[in-house]
Every structure is written in C-alpha cells, then in structure tokens.
Write a protein that holds these residues in place. Structure first.
Motif, PDB file in Angstrom:
ATOM      1  N   ARG A   1      29.085  44.605  -8.101  1.00  0.00           N
ATOM      2  CA  ARG A   1      30.042  45.270  -9.075  1.00  0.00           C
ATOM      3  C   ARG A   1      30.804  44.039  -9.496  1.00  0.00           C
TER       4      ARG A   1
ATOM      5  N   ILE B   1      29.717  46.496  -3.888  1.00  0.00           N
ATOM      6  CA  ILE B   1      30.875  45.970  -4.406  1.00  0.00           C
ATOM      7  C   ILE B   1      30.714  44.487  -4.751  1.00  0.00           C
TER       8      ILE B   1
ATOM      9  N   ASN C   1      29.762  52.423  -9.716  1.00  0.00           N
ATOM     10  CA  ASN C   1      31.074  52.884  -9.235  1.00  0.00           C
ATOM     11  C   ASN C   1      30.574  54.283  -8.626  1.00  0.00           C
ATOM     12  N   ASP C   2      29.489  54.907  -9.306  1.00  0.00           N
ATOM     13  CA  ASP C   2      29.171  56.184  -8.817  1.00  0.00           C
ATOM     14  C   ASP C   2      28.412  56.053  -7.214  1.00  0.00           C
TER      15      ASP C   2
ATOM     16  N   ALA D   1      27.917  49.082 -14.567  1.00  0.00           N
ATOM     17  CA  ALA D   1      29.095  49.311 -13.943  1.00  0.00           C
ATOM     18  C   ALA D   1      29.190  50.698 -13.346  1.00  0.00           C
TER      19      ALA D   1
ATOM     20  N   ILE E   1      28.966  53.546  -5.140  1.00  0.00           N
ATOM     21  CA  ILE E   1      30.231  53.074  -4.324  1.00  0.00           C
ATOM     22  C   ILE E   1      30.964  54.442  -3.965  1.00  0.00           C
ATOM     23  N   ALA E   2      31.238  55.309  -4.895  1.00  0.00           N
ATOM     24  CA  ALA E   2      31.803  56.603  -4.638  1.00  0.00           C
ATOM     25  C   ALA E   2      31.380  57.295  -3.530  1.00  0.00           C
TER      26      ALA E   2
END
Length: 64
Positions: free
Chosen positions: A59, A56, A12-13, A8, A15-16
């Motif tokens: 995730r 996404i 998230n990294d 996760a 996606i950022a």
C-alpha cells in the motif's frame, strides 16, 4: 503468496481483515491453554503479521 496487484481500496480491506484476525487470535490465545494450542496460535499470528506487513508495504509503495 500471490503477487497480484491490488487497488488501494482492496489493500485497505485486506489490511482491516488481517488486523481483525490478529485481534481475534490474541483473544483466543488468552482464553486457550496448552502448549499445542499456544504453538498453533503463535504460528497463525506470525503468518497474519507477515501478511499484514507485506500488504502495508504494498500500500505504501502504491501511494508513492
């Protein structure tokens, strides 16, 4: 695309990073002129958005 399972935090990294890439591409598109530049930027934006959507979804699947 690689089908590697990411944690996760890794998702998230990434996606950022993708969101930042998309923001930068939009800024570049606003500053650039010429059909060739616009086409190249549009292609890159499409690729980045597809990757963002894929991550996404991955995730969300991981959260279930």
């Amino acid at each position: 695309m690689m089908d590697v399972t990411l944690s996760a935090a890794e998702l998230n990294d990434r996606i950022a990073v993708l969101r930042d890439n998309i923001r930068q591409l939009i800024e570049q598109a606003a500053a650039a002129s010429g059909e060739q530049n616009e086409t190249r930027t549009a292609d890159r934006l499409e690729q980045q958005n597809e990757e963002l959507d894929r991550l996404i979804a991955q995730r969300e699947s991981l959260a279930k």
